[in-house]
Motif scaffolding. Structure first.
Motif, short mmCIF file in Angstrom:
data_model
loop_
_atom_site.label_atom_id
_atom_site.label_comp_id
_atom_site.label_asym_id
_atom_site.label_seq_id
_atom_site.Cartn_x
_atom_site.Cartn_y
_atom_site.Cartn_z
N GLY A 395 35.38 26.60 17.22
CA GLY A 395 36.81 26.55 17.49
C GLY A 395 37.60 27.62 16.77
O GLY A 395 38.77 27.86 17.10
N ALA A 396 36.97 28.27 15.77
CA ALA A 396 37.65 29.35 15.04
C ALA A 396 37.19 30.70 15.56
O ALA A 396 36.04 30.86 15.99
CB ALA A 396 37.36 29.25 13.55
N THR A 397 38.08 31.66 15.55
CA THR A 397 37.75 33.04 15.87
C THR A 397 38.09 33.90 14.66
O THR A 397 39.19 33.81 14.12
CB THR A 397 38.54 33.54 17.09
OG1 THR A 397 38.24 32.71 18.21
CG2 THR A 397 38.17 34.97 17.43
N PHE A 398 37.13 34.74 14.24
CA PHE A 398 37.31 35.56 13.04
C PHE A 398 37.47 37.03 13.44
O PHE A 398 36.88 37.49 14.41
CB PHE A 398 36.11 35.41 12.11
CG PHE A 398 35.92 33.99 11.61
CD1 PHE A 398 36.56 33.55 10.47
CD2 PHE A 398 35.11 33.10 12.30
CE1 PHE A 398 36.41 32.25 10.01
CE2 PHE A 398 34.94 31.79 11.87
CZ PHE A 398 35.60 31.37 10.71
N ALA A 399 38.28 37.74 12.67
CA ALA A 399 38.55 39.14 12.96
C ALA A 399 38.56 39.95 11.66
O ALA A 399 38.64 39.39 10.56
CB ALA A 399 39.90 39.29 13.68
N GLU A 400 38.49 41.25 11.83
CA GLU A 400 38.60 42.15 10.67
C GLU A 400 40.00 42.04 10.07
O GLU A 400 40.98 41.78 10.77
CB GLU A 400 38.35 43.60 11.08
CG GLU A 400 36.93 43.90 11.51
CD GLU A 400 35.95 44.02 10.34
OE1 GLU A 400 36.32 43.64 9.21
OE2 GLU A 400 34.82 44.48 10.57
N LEU A 401 40.08 42.26 8.77
CA LEU A 401 41.39 42.30 8.11
C LEU A 401 42.18 43.50 8.60
O LEU A 401 41.61 44.54 8.93
CB LEU A 401 41.21 42.43 6.59
CG LEU A 401 40.69 41.21 5.82
CD1 LEU A 401 40.53 41.58 4.36
CD2 LEU A 401 41.63 40.03 5.98
N PRO A 402 43.52 43.38 8.66
CA PRO A 402 44.33 44.58 8.90
C PRO A 402 44.01 45.63 7.85
O PRO A 402 43.85 45.32 6.66
CB PRO A 402 45.77 44.06 8.76
CG PRO A 402 45.68 42.60 9.02
CD PRO A 402 44.33 42.17 8.50
N GLU A 403 43.89 46.88 8.27
CA GLU A 403 43.44 47.92 7.36
C GLU A 403 44.41 48.14 6.20
O GLU A 403 43.99 48.48 5.09
CB GLU A 403 43.21 49.23 8.13
CG GLU A 403 42.46 50.27 7.35
CD GLU A 403 41.11 49.79 6.85
OE1 GLU A 403 40.66 50.27 5.80
OE2 GLU A 403 40.50 48.91 7.50
N GLY A 404 45.69 47.93 6.45
CA GLY A 404 46.65 48.07 5.36
C GLY A 404 46.38 47.08 4.25
O GLY A 404 46.49 47.40 3.06
N LEU A 405 45.97 45.85 4.61
CA LEU A 405 45.63 44.84 3.61
C LEU A 405 44.35 45.22 2.88
O LEU A 405 44.24 45.07 1.66
CB LEU A 405 45.48 43.48 4.30
CG LEU A 405 45.33 42.25 3.41
CD1 LEU A 405 46.55 42.09 2.51
CD2 LEU A 405 45.14 41.00 4.26
N ARG A 406 43.39 45.75 3.62
CA ARG A 406 42.12 46.16 3.01
C ARG A 406 42.35 47.30 2.02
O ARG A 406 41.75 47.34 0.94
CB ARG A 406 41.13 46.58 4.10
CG ARG A 406 39.73 46.85 3.57
CD ARG A 406 38.78 47.19 4.71
NE ARG A 406 38.61 46.06 5.61
CZ ARG A 406 37.81 45.03 5.37
NH1 ARG A 406 37.14 44.97 4.24
NH2 ARG A 406 37.69 44.06 6.25
N GLN A 407 43.24 48.24 2.38
CA GLN A 407 43.52 49.36 1.48
C GLN A 407 44.22 48.89 0.21
O GLN A 407 44.26 49.61 -0.79
CB GLN A 407 44.37 50.42 2.20
CG GLN A 407 43.67 51.15 3.31
CD GLN A 407 42.63 52.13 2.82
OE1 GLN A 407 42.55 52.42 1.64
NE2 GLN A 407 41.83 52.67 3.73
N SER A 408 44.79 47.69 0.26
CA SER A 408 45.44 47.13 -0.93
C SER A 408 44.45 46.45 -1.86
O SER A 408 44.84 45.91 -2.89
CB SER A 408 46.53 46.13 -0.51
OG SER A 408 47.53 46.77 0.24
N GLY A 409 43.16 46.46 -1.49
CA GLY A 409 42.14 45.92 -2.37
C GLY A 409 41.58 44.58 -1.95
O GLY A 409 40.76 44.00 -2.66
N VAL A 410 41.99 44.06 -0.78
CA VAL A 410 41.49 42.76 -0.30
C VAL A 410 40.29 43.00 0.61
O VAL A 410 40.28 43.92 1.42
CB VAL A 410 42.59 42.01 0.48
CG1 VAL A 410 42.08 40.66 0.97
CG2 VAL A 410 43.82 41.82 -0.40
N SER A 411 39.26 42.17 0.48
CA SER A 411 38.12 42.23 1.39
C SER A 411 37.88 40.85 1.98
O SER A 411 38.27 39.84 1.39
CB SER A 411 36.86 42.72 0.66
OG SER A 411 36.52 41.84 -0.39
#
Length: 476
Positions: A395-411
């Protein structure tokens, strides 16, 4: 007019016009025999010579006459609901029927017409993000409604379409040929005051490492780029588009003004994104099919390397691009297509900007020895259904993080959708949750998240970030 008044007027003119005017006034007050000298000086007042040392005086005006009609002002309107705690109270609405329940927010930016025949306009994603209405004002004063074609938040490129009638366009240059020191001109609508031109040089190319700005391969320039310039044109002296102005850097904030650190998206990248958006409305992102980590001094010694620089491959996904090319865990990637790779962030940034199907030559170190391997970039999966990973995620769909968030250090990965009443919904997952860790295994992105479910864990526990809070969520 009295003599003191004449003298005061002469001093004012001297201060205003500098040396030329002061010389003329001084000579005018000299005895009559000096009048021939005055006659010789007078024609030069208020004008520059047509040539210096036999060469015509350079001017950007002819080039700008061709460029500026293709640079537009972009105005957006967004309807924002007002959070009023009494808005749903029937008694309150009866007593105050005219209290507004939403407000209109307006913003300004710039854009560039790159295809006059089809009316295509390039701008930044952040200029039109969330807009309910977008209008474009041309340099001749016409205001046109713009149609949204598509946008890519990770590269901050957006494409709009306007009625193609008597439009001018700017041809796209090969931004890969830019060199540090080349002269460039920025055209846009800073602070909404009207079309403005600033000039400078290319300060750097291939600039990255700016937090929160998505995939990065910026042209850096000292041409003034201020709020409102976003989406405008960066052109070379031939009037060709080399970049889309997107950001300026100032430690005191963007409203503090320009300090000569402006950044533009290269035309080659903008062209690639635009081509995909026009054709399909979305961007296919490339992937090498590996995970990497930073090279520490201790790792460099263990891997027989003299320099602690590069991205250490710690996982190669079966059957994907890196696996087919022969990469192995422990390989250290130090360059890609000749571009220096200092660590995993640089490799991830490079990877995300490569077109699907392109060939990438990787310079690696294996047991201290230099090698080259060629990898064919494959499409990066954008979303993945949880049911294909584990029944507890159905029932869940997973996606890549927005790149701006990833560049802020989140993975991690983000929950893109949840089916109401599904198992994932019952387990407490919510849209927008960021999954940063799981008992299924370590991961940095969607590919790593998928790889962790090769063998289903007996107990599935997710660590999630929801808003500003982090917690543990057991999946039953």
């Amino acid at each position: 007019m009295s003599t003191p008044t004449k003298t005061l007027l002469a001093l004012i003119l001297a201060a205003a016009f500098g040396g030329f005017a002061a010389t003329a006034i001084r000579d005018g007050l000299a005895p009559a025999q000096a009048s021939p000298a005055v006659a010789a000086v007078a024609p030069t007042l208020g004008q520059l010579p047509a040539a210096v040392a036999g060469q015509p005086l350079p001017s950007l005006a002819p080039m700008l006459a061709r460029v500026t009609p293709a640079v537009v002002s972009v105005q957006t309107k967004s309807r924002v609901r007002i959070q009023n705690p009494f808005a749903n109270d029937p008694m309150f609405r009866r007593m105050f029927p005219n209290v507004p329940r939403e407000r209109i927010e307006q913003s300004l930016g710039s854009g560039v017409i790159v295809d006059a025949e089809r009316g295509l306009v390039l701008t930044n994603h952040h200029v039109i993000e969330g807009a309910d209405e977008v209008t474009v004002t041309l340099s001749d004063g016409r205001t046109l409604n713009a149609e949204f074609v598509g946008s890519d938040p990770d590269t901050d490129v957006a494409v709009m379409k306007i009625p193609a009638q008597d439009l001018h366009e700017i041809p796209l240059a090969d931004s890969g040929a830019l060199r540090v020191g080349d002269f460039v001109v920025a055209v846009g609508n800073p602070f909404g005051i009207g079309q403005t031109v600033t000039s400078g040089i290319v300060s750097a190319v291939g600039r990255s490492g700016l937090r929160g700005l998505g995939y990065q391969n910026f042209i850096q320039t000292d041409a003034s780029i201020n709020p409102g310039n976003s989406g405008g044109a960066l052109v070379n002296l031939d009037g060709q588009l080399v970049g889309i102005n997107t950001a300026s850097f100032n430690p005191r904030g963007s409203m503090a003004g320009n300090i000569g650190l402006g950044f533009a998206i290269p035309a080659n990248l903008a062209r690639n994104v635009m081509t995909q958006l026009v054709a399909t409305g979305e961007v296919r992102r490339g992937s090498l099919g590996l995970e990497s980590q930073a090279l520490t001094a201790r790792l460099a010694e263990a891997l027989k390397l003299d320099d602690a620089r590069g991205a250490v491959v710690n996982r190669v996904y079966d059957g994907l691009a890196a696996d087919d090319a022969g990469l192995q865990p422990g390989d250290v990637i130090v360059a890609a297509n000749g571009e220096r790779i200092d660590g995993p962030d640089a490799l991830h940034n490079f990877e995300g900007l490569q077109p699907v199907g392109s060939q990438v030559v990787l310079d690696i170190r294996r047991d201290g020895a230099p090698m080259q391997l060629t990898v064919v970039v494959r499409e990066q999966p954008r979303v993945f259904p949880g049911a294909q990973l584990d029944p507890r995620l159905t029932g869940a769909t997973f996606a890549e993080l927005p790149e701006g968030l990833r560049q802020s250090g989140v993975s991690g990965v983000v929950v893109e959708s949840i089916a109401r009443g599904s198992r994932a919904d019952s387990n407490g997952l919510r849209v927008g949750d960021v999954v940063v860790a799981a008992s299924a295994g370590e991961f940095d992105d969607l590919a790593g998240f998928r790889a962790g479910f090769t063998q289903a864990p007996a107990q599935l526990v997710l660590r999630i970030v929801r808003g500003n809070r982090q917690g543990i969520l057991p999946m039953q």
